[in-house]
Design an enzyme around this catalytic site. Structure first.
Site, PDB file in Angstrom:
ATOM      1  N   ARG A 111       0.882  -1.176   0.000  1.00 29.14           N
ATOM      2  CA  ARG A 111       0.000   0.000   0.000  1.00 29.14           C
ATOM      3  C   ARG A 111       0.914   1.220   0.000  1.00 29.14           C
ATOM      4  O   ARG A 111       1.594   1.503   0.991  1.00 29.14           O
ATOM      5  CB  ARG A 111      -0.904  -0.029   1.236  1.00 29.14           C
ATOM      6  CG  ARG A 111      -1.881   1.141   1.349  1.00 29.14           C
ATOM      7  CD  ARG A 111      -2.728   0.977   2.608  1.00 29.14           C
ATOM      8  NE  ARG A 111      -3.501   2.153   2.928  1.00 29.14           N
ATOM      9  CZ  ARG A 111      -4.751   2.383   2.555  1.00 29.14           C
ATOM     10  NH1 ARG A 111      -5.380   1.473   1.835  1.00 29.14           N
ATOM     11  NH2 ARG A 111      -5.379   3.481   2.909  1.00 29.14           N
ATOM     12  N   HIS A 166      -7.068   1.146  -6.833  1.00 32.15           N
ATOM     13  CA  HIS A 166      -7.462   0.516  -5.559  1.00 32.15           C
ATOM     14  C   HIS A 166      -8.236  -0.764  -5.889  1.00 32.15           C
ATOM     15  O   HIS A 166      -9.424  -0.882  -5.598  1.00 32.15           O
ATOM     16  CB  HIS A 166      -8.314   1.481  -4.739  1.00 32.15           C
ATOM     17  CG  HIS A 166      -8.356   1.169  -3.278  1.00 32.15           C
ATOM     18  ND1 HIS A 166      -7.826   0.013  -2.737  1.00 32.15           N
ATOM     19  CD2 HIS A 166      -8.879   1.864  -2.227  1.00 32.15           C
ATOM     20  CE1 HIS A 166      -8.014   0.018  -1.431  1.00 32.15           C
ATOM     21  NE2 HIS A 166      -8.638   1.124  -1.097  1.00 32.15           N
ATOM     22  N   GLN A 182     -10.381  -2.813  -3.141  1.00 32.98           N
ATOM     23  CA  GLN A 182     -11.621  -2.171  -2.710  1.00 32.98           C
ATOM     24  C   GLN A 182     -12.735  -2.438  -3.709  1.00 32.98           C
ATOM     25  O   GLN A 182     -13.880  -2.695  -3.325  1.00 32.98           O
ATOM     26  CB  GLN A 182     -11.401  -0.664  -2.548  1.00 32.98           C
ATOM     27  CG  GLN A 182     -12.651   0.090  -2.102  1.00 32.98           C
ATOM     28  CD  GLN A 182     -13.099  -0.288  -0.705  1.00 32.98           C
ATOM     29  OE1 GLN A 182     -12.311  -0.209   0.234  1.00 32.98           O
ATOM     30  NE2 GLN A 182     -14.360  -0.686  -0.544  1.00 32.98           N
ATOM     31  N   ASP A 237     -16.434   9.320  -2.370  1.00 28.49           N
ATOM     32  CA  ASP A 237     -15.205   9.168  -1.602  1.00 28.49           C
ATOM     33  C   ASP A 237     -14.886  10.537  -1.007  1.00 28.49           C
ATOM     34  O   ASP A 237     -15.509  11.543  -1.375  1.00 28.49           O
ATOM     35  CB  ASP A 237     -14.076   8.678  -2.523  1.00 28.49           C
ATOM     36  CG  ASP A 237     -12.844   8.190  -1.762  1.00 28.49           C
ATOM     37  OD1 ASP A 237     -12.908   8.108  -0.517  1.00 28.49           O
ATOM     38  OD2 ASP A 237     -11.821   7.898  -2.409  1.00 28.49           O
ATOM     39  N   CYS A 239     -15.908   3.779   0.480  1.00 31.89           N
ATOM     40  CA  CYS A 239     -14.771   2.928   0.851  1.00 31.89           C
ATOM     41  C   CYS A 239     -14.278   3.205   2.271  1.00 31.89           C
ATOM     42  O   CYS A 239     -13.561   2.376   2.832  1.00 31.89           O
ATOM     43  CB  CYS A 239     -13.640   3.073  -0.156  1.00 31.89           C
ATOM     44  SG  CYS A 239     -12.937   4.725  -0.266  1.00 31.89           S
ATOM     45  N   ARG A 277     -14.223  -6.578   2.304  1.00 31.11           N
ATOM     46  CA  ARG A 277     -12.788  -6.483   2.030  1.00 31.11           C
ATOM     47  C   ARG A 277     -12.101  -7.775   2.483  1.00 31.11           C
ATOM     48  O   ARG A 277     -11.241  -8.318   1.791  1.00 31.11           O
ATOM     49  CB  ARG A 277     -12.177  -5.284   2.773  1.00 31.11           C
ATOM     50  CG  ARG A 277     -12.481  -3.913   2.194  1.00 31.11           C
ATOM     51  CD  ARG A 277     -11.789  -3.669   0.872  1.00 31.11           C
ATOM     52  NE  ARG A 277     -10.340  -3.731   0.960  1.00 31.11           N
ATOM     53  CZ  ARG A 277      -9.555  -2.715   1.328  1.00 31.11           C
ATOM     54  NH1 ARG A 277     -10.091  -1.541   1.656  1.00 31.11           N
ATOM     55  NH2 ARG A 277      -8.232  -2.856   1.350  1.00 31.11           N
TER      56      ARG A 277
END
Length: 311
Positions: A106, A133, A136, A228, A268, A296
């Site tokens: 990450r 991502h 996700q 987001d 998310c 997730r």
């Protein structure tokens, strides 16, 4: 279950076919329903997790996931490793490949993750970069499938910053045949390279892609509404400027009137209530954010098994 993904790195969603998406989602659903059946699926396997960006869901879901599959995780803060002191990616990749069975990273740079994958002999999973991502989106698509029973033909409306989430929805949606509509203020839309690639894929799959500055147009008749934060990690210094640019892009009761009556809301997380979304929406009856967050764990368990276990 096919093993076409075994040993493969997942740097962005174009690494996956439509069939791969469905296999991962179906395996994730099976793992969620009967976790006891998969307690030794990755027995003896070790996942190295490298973090340059802070994390809650990525860290816990990957670490808990591989433990639940019978494996182990080693968490590496890049600042406390030789990577943080300038060791070449090539050296890190080759050394870790002889110690562990997979790497989840990450970080900021997509180029760094690409180089890691080129040099490593084990699968690399992109846990988040500036442009992508993928994990996700696997969780989001799993949630959509659970709620709607399909992915193809679903209209997904994303309202907000044209960031890594927007890029990943464009790519993932076009691959599975989902209609993607993205509304962003002028100057904050998705990067053109990702838009053009998604449009090429959509032309083959029958997916539709709409980019607009009008959030009402984006949300009209949507099955899924998503947003987001307005200032992602690394953009915090632009918070006030972005609040001004995005004020008309809030997901609120007025905007969602244009979505389908049975729409679901995704985010998310972390979320800023009363900024990009009102509490009435994110905490309301259409919100499935905690189901999404839980997924997730399940989607990533499925992904790890696909890339780290040979059938």
């Amino acid at each position: 279950m096919s093993d076409t993904l075994f040993g493969k790195s997942i740097l962005d969603l174009t690494e996956l076919t439509k069939e791969d998406f469905h296999e991962i989602i179906q395996l994730g659903i099976a793992m969620k329903k009967n976790p006891e059946n998969y307690q030794t699926a990755l027995s003896g396997k070790i996942l190295a997790m490298i973090f340059e960006k802070n994390s809650t869901r990525t860290r816990v879901s990957f670490e808990a996931g591989i433990i639940q599959l019978g494996g182990q995780a080693i968490v590496l803060d890049s600042k406390s490793t030789q990577m943080g002191r300038g060791e070449p990616i090539k050296d890190t990749a080759n050394v870790l490949s002889s110690y562990v069975d997979g790497i989840m990273i990450r970080t900021y740079s997509d180029q760094m993750v690409h180089e890691l994958a080129v040099e490593a002999s084990i699968p690399i999973i992109n846990g988040l970069t500036d442009d992508h991502h993928p994990c996700q989106i696997l969780a989001d698509f799993m949630t959509i499938y659970e709620e709607k029973g399909k992915l193809s033909g679903i209209k997904l409306a994303y309202v907000g910053d044209g960031n890594n989430m927007a890029h990943s929805f464009l790519l993932g949606g076009s691959i599975v045949g989902m209609d993607i509509s993205i509304a962003s203020p002028m100057g904050y839309g998705p990067k053109s390279a990702h838009v053009e690639l998604a449009q090429e894929i959509a032309a083959q799959t029958g997916s539709s892609i709409v980019l607009t500055e009008d959030p009402v147009k984006a949300v009209k008749d949507a099955d899924v509404v998503i947003t987001d934060v307005w200032a992602s990690m690394g953009n915090e210094a632009e918070q006030k400027e972005r609040e001004a640019a995005f004020h008309a892009y809030q997901i609120n009761d007025e905007l969602v009137k244009h979505a389908k009556e049975d729409y679901i809301f995704l985010h998310c997380l972390p979320a800023h209530r009363e900024e990009e979304v009102t509490a009435s929406i994110i905490d309301g009856p259409h919100s499935v954010i905690y189901q999404e967050a839980e997924n997730r764990l399940h989607a990533q368990k499925a992904l790890m098994v696909k890339v780290m276990k040979e059938n």
